[in-house]
Design an enzyme around this catalytic site. Structure first.
Site, PDB file in Angstrom:
ATOM      1  N   CYS A 129      45.675  48.944   5.748  1.00  0.00           N
ATOM      2  CA  CYS A 129      46.327  47.670   6.061  1.00  0.00           C
ATOM      3  C   CYS A 129      45.707  46.477   5.338  1.00  0.00           C
ATOM      4  O   CYS A 129      46.396  45.688   4.685  1.00  0.00           O
ATOM      5  CB  CYS A 129      46.375  47.450   7.572  1.00  0.00           C
ATOM      6  N   HIS A 139      44.270  45.310  12.858  1.00  0.00           N
ATOM      7  CA  HIS A 139      45.436  45.559  11.990  1.00  0.00           C
ATOM      8  C   HIS A 139      45.967  44.234  11.459  1.00  0.00           C
ATOM      9  O   HIS A 139      45.935  43.209  12.152  1.00  0.00           O
ATOM     10  CB  HIS A 139      46.546  46.293  12.746  1.00  0.00           C
ATOM     11  N   HIS A 196      53.697  46.076   5.853  1.00  0.00           N
ATOM     12  CA  HIS A 196      52.327  46.476   6.170  1.00  0.00           C
ATOM     13  C   HIS A 196      52.132  47.963   5.898  1.00  0.00           C
ATOM     14  O   HIS A 196      53.095  48.713   5.715  1.00  0.00           O
ATOM     15  CB  HIS A 196      51.995  46.144   7.630  1.00  0.00           C
TER      16      HIS A 196
END
Length: 337
Positions: free
Chosen positions: A252, A300, A312
């Site tokens: 990420c 995240h 993402h």
């Protein structure tokens, strides 16, 4: 005593103003009213309004409605051409040995005729011709014809088969010519529509980012954000690999680092560091290109696209994709740079 009279073109005092004078007064009044209206903008031409993003997108959709059937028709003709060209090539392979065989048969018949003409027939046939009466000439010629009958039958069979294949190939070649023209016409039409679509896309405002793998994004106010969005969206479909920062796989924070690196902005490959490297932005003021973080420990991060969407790298087993930010608890937004 004669009574004095006024000239016919004069009017007695006290009468109403002349019609010509009224017309002049009315004309002056209209001129003044028109001037006032122009000054107030009443008669000004309506201002030209640039088409909105939605209107441009609708025009692109309309062009695509024309393009897609053209593409499919092109695909159909191209597939038919492929089949017909193979058939034509197969027939040509069959015709070539037949052409050679018919030429050899013709040579054999011609050679036989030449031998009779130059050296005469065999002794048996010569004796027959010498002993025969003149009125049997027809029979003699018939006998000579029979000598080449086998060759002629062979030649005729080959010739018939060759003519059949030639006729089939001529039809195929004519069809191929027609279909090739259709294919070229469709390709030209497709090229023109493609050009129209590109022209429409070029007319989108600079604050609009349009990519193949993400939705059209409006309100992207900075060059860096536009570059980061295009870069991140180009990675959609690439696999998630922990610790990876591209160019073919990402985690990420590796994806967001990679996207902003293309825009000339350095981010650390760690969500906690990226949180501190950007300016805090309230959710109500978040813009496309901002980083959106999740969970209380910020483990995240994604690149915000607006309308509650982000691009993402989600997790192992799921490639880079576009999804809603509402599937996880949002911790906040940060604006790099």
């Amino acid at each position: 005593m004669p009574v004095a009279t006024m000239p016919p073109h004069r009017h007695a005092p006290g009468r109403s103003a002349r019609p010509g004078g009224l017309r002049r007064v009315a004309h002056r009044l209209l001129t003044l009213v028109a001037a006032a209206a122009v000054g107030a903008g009443m008669l000004a031409a309506p201002a030209y309004a640039e088409p909105s993003v939605d209107e441009i997108e609708a025009a692109i959709d309309k062009k695509w409605e024309q393009l897609e059937p053209t593409i499919e028709q092109y695909n159909k003709v191209r597939a038919q051409l492929k089949v017909n060209r193979k058939k034509s090539a197969d027939l040509q392979k069959k015709i070539q040995p037949l052409a050679l065989e018919s030429e050899l048969a013709m040579d054999r018949v011609g050679d036989l005729a030449s031998r009779y003409y130059i050296s005469g027939p065999s002794q048996e046939i010569g004796a027959l011709l010498v002993s025969a009466k003149p009125d049997t000439l027809t029979e003699q010629l018939t006998l000579l014809d029979r000598l080449a009958a086998h060759e002629r039958r062979q030649l005729q069979g080959v010739t018939n088969l060759r003519e059949k294949y030639d006729a089939e190939k001529q039809k195929l070649d004519a069809l191929i010519e027609t279909q090739t023209k259709q294919q070229n016409d469709l390709a030209a039409k497709k090229k023109q529509i493609d050009a129209d679509i590109k022209k429409l896309e070029a007319s989108l405002p600079v604050t609009t980012v349009k990519t193949e793998k993400c939705p059209t994004i409006n309100g992207v106010v900075s060059d860096a954000a536009r570059t980061a969005i295009r870069t991140a969206c180009a990675q959609v479909g690439d696999p998630y690999v922990w610790g990876a920062t591209g160019p073919n796989s990402f985690d990420c924070s590796g994806l967001t680092q990679y996207a902003y690196k293309a825009a000339g902005i350095h981010l650390t490959h760690f969500t906690g560091a990226q949180w501190n490297e950007g300016k805090a932005i309230p959710r109500s003021e978040a813009r496309p290109g901002d980083l959106v973080f999740f969970f209380s420990d910020l483990h995240h991060v994604g690149l915000y696209l607006g309308n509650d969407k982000m691009v993402h790298a989600p997790r192992a087993g799921k490639p880079v994709n576009v999804s809603s930010i509402n599937t996880m608890p949002v911790a906040g937004f940060r604006r790099p740079g």
